[in-house]
Design a protein around this motif. Sequence first.
Motif, short mmCIF file in Angstrom:
data_model
loop_
_atom_site.label_atom_id
_atom_site.label_comp_id
_atom_site.label_asym_id
_atom_site.label_seq_id
_atom_site.Cartn_x
_atom_site.Cartn_y
_atom_site.Cartn_z
N MET A 1 -30.67 -52.10 -79.12
CA MET A 1 -32.04 -51.52 -79.22
C MET A 1 -32.58 -50.99 -78.07
N ARG A 2 -32.92 -49.91 -78.16
CA ARG A 2 -33.41 -49.07 -76.98
C ARG A 2 -34.53 -49.80 -76.42
N GLY A 3 -34.71 -49.88 -74.97
CA GLY A 3 -35.76 -50.60 -74.37
C GLY A 3 -35.81 -52.03 -74.57
N ALA A 4 -35.20 -52.59 -75.27
CA ALA A 4 -35.36 -54.18 -75.67
C ALA A 4 -35.50 -54.96 -74.55
N ALA A 5 -34.94 -54.97 -73.20
CA ALA A 5 -35.34 -55.85 -72.10
C ALA A 5 -36.96 -55.37 -71.94
N THR A 6 -37.23 -54.08 -71.70
CA THR A 6 -38.66 -54.11 -71.30
C THR A 6 -39.66 -54.44 -72.48
N ARG A 7 -39.35 -54.28 -73.67
CA ARG A 7 -40.06 -54.81 -74.83
C ARG A 7 -40.40 -56.43 -74.69
N ALA A 8 -39.30 -56.77 -74.48
CA ALA A 8 -39.37 -58.33 -74.62
C ALA A 8 -40.05 -58.96 -73.28
N ASP A 9 -40.24 -58.00 -72.26
CA ASP A 9 -40.92 -58.45 -70.95
C ASP A 9 -42.66 -58.45 -71.23
N LEU A 10 -43.26 -57.93 -72.42
CA LEU A 10 -44.42 -57.48 -72.48
C LEU A 10 -45.14 -58.94 -72.50
N ARG A 11 -46.35 -59.05 -71.94
CA ARG A 11 -47.36 -60.06 -71.94
C ARG A 11 -48.47 -59.54 -72.46
N PRO A 12 -49.16 -60.57 -73.23
CA PRO A 12 -50.64 -60.19 -73.91
C PRO A 12 -51.78 -60.14 -72.83
N ILE A 13 -52.72 -59.20 -73.12
CA ILE A 13 -53.65 -59.33 -72.13
C ILE A 13 -55.09 -58.98 -73.20
N PRO A 14 -55.92 -60.09 -73.16
CA PRO A 14 -56.84 -60.00 -74.19
C PRO A 14 -58.14 -59.04 -73.97
N ALA A 15 -58.79 -58.53 -75.10
CA ALA A 15 -59.83 -57.74 -74.88
C ALA A 15 -60.96 -58.36 -73.99
N GLN A 16 -61.59 -57.49 -73.24
CA GLN A 16 -62.54 -58.04 -72.36
C GLN A 16 -63.39 -56.89 -71.55
N THR A 17 -64.53 -57.23 -71.22
CA THR A 17 -65.29 -56.57 -70.51
C THR A 17 -65.18 -56.99 -68.83
N PHE A 18 -64.80 -56.13 -67.95
CA PHE A 18 -64.89 -56.46 -66.69
C PHE A 18 -65.37 -55.49 -65.46
N THR A 19 -65.55 -55.98 -64.44
CA THR A 19 -66.10 -54.84 -63.19
C THR A 19 -64.95 -54.17 -62.67
N MET A 20 -65.08 -52.99 -62.78
CA MET A 20 -63.63 -52.01 -62.62
C MET A 20 -64.12 -51.41 -61.34
N GLY A 21 -63.08 -51.30 -60.14
CA GLY A 21 -63.36 -50.66 -59.01
C GLY A 21 -64.28 -51.64 -58.00
N SER A 22 -64.53 -51.01 -56.93
CA SER A 22 -65.18 -51.83 -55.85
C SER A 22 -66.01 -51.07 -54.83
N ASP A 23 -67.24 -51.71 -54.55
CA ASP A 23 -68.13 -50.74 -53.71
C ASP A 23 -67.87 -51.25 -52.00
N ASP A 24 -66.86 -52.08 -51.69
CA ASP A 24 -66.68 -53.01 -50.79
C ASP A 24 -65.62 -52.36 -49.88
N HIS A 25 -64.81 -51.35 -50.41
CA HIS A 25 -63.28 -51.11 -49.56
C HIS A 25 -63.45 -49.65 -49.41
N TYR A 26 -62.43 -48.88 -49.93
CA TYR A 26 -62.41 -47.64 -49.78
C TYR A 26 -63.15 -46.82 -50.87
N PRO A 27 -63.78 -45.61 -50.24
CA PRO A 27 -64.73 -44.81 -51.17
C PRO A 27 -64.26 -44.51 -52.76
N GLU A 28 -62.71 -44.26 -52.60
CA GLU A 28 -62.38 -43.78 -53.85
C GLU A 28 -62.35 -44.75 -54.95
#
Length: 313
Positions: A1-28
């Motif tokens: 099966m193509r990509g079987a090893a990569t597909r078996a490696d998947l881990r679930p990430i729950p739906a969420q709201t989070f703070t993306m980015g940072s105001d404390d480090h680099y401007p970008e």
Amino acid sequence: MRGAATRADLRPIPAQTFTMGSDDHYPEEAPACPVRVDAFSIGAHQVTNTEYAAFVDATGYRTVAERPLDPADFPGAPPENLVPGSMVFTGSAGPVDLRHLNLWWTWTPGASWRHPHGPRSGLDELGDHPVVHVAFEDAEAYAAWAGLVLPTEAEWEAAARGGIVGAAYTWGDEPEPAGARLANFWHGDFPWRAETGYGSTAPAGSFPANPYGLFDMAGNVWEWTADWYVARREGDPAASPCCVPSNPQGPAMEASLDPQQPQFRVPRKVVKGGSFLCADSYCRRYRPAARRPQMIDTGMSHIGFRCAQRSTA
């Protein structure tokens, strides 16, 4: 099966709201703002040389760094210079001016994912290391073959944070304690003297996983994401002041051209996570919020990727 090893490696990430980015480090990385992502899955590990070799063996795919150059794209260039290759990290002999990247990066004809340090190098004992010298389309082609996608920047950052609210690093708010081994970033004097066990890629999964069970979300190699890059994310839907954006996908391609470098008309994607070359004295970007631009046609010896899967994929 193509990509079987990569597909078996998947881990679930729950739906969420989070703070993306940072105001404390680099401007970008600014502005920090709330973002929502739906549930998805992402690879626990960066795609390895062995996994990429399986894709190439199955499809005959040739990466950008391996393809002959078209003389029409390089008018006036001597034919002997039209040799495919890639950018290879070459440590300096001693301290250098860190403003000049050319002092530790070398365009190397013949360098590619098969020959990561140049044409005389190979993949012996590197099968479990992350594949490098892959341009964006090379990573995207692998993901499509495996029936997966590259994560958006928001998905990648949510996964890297591991559910730790507001943390600066994948393991928490504090820098790596002295003597600990939490991530493969540069330990020593950059770019000429690394401590034993650092200064190059490491086998995927050599360092502790984050709370979601994901390895190397800090360091080892930078990772391609699906988003086009802009220097500040005000141009991204994630910066909208009216509401929390859901599943942002970054700006349009045209916005990713660098106005400071008009000679380079190649659009750029966001890469995340930092690499073995991130040194505290120079580039403390082995953090979830950190982000850099990478021209889509250029692979390097510190850029790889991991794959993701959405419920609609």
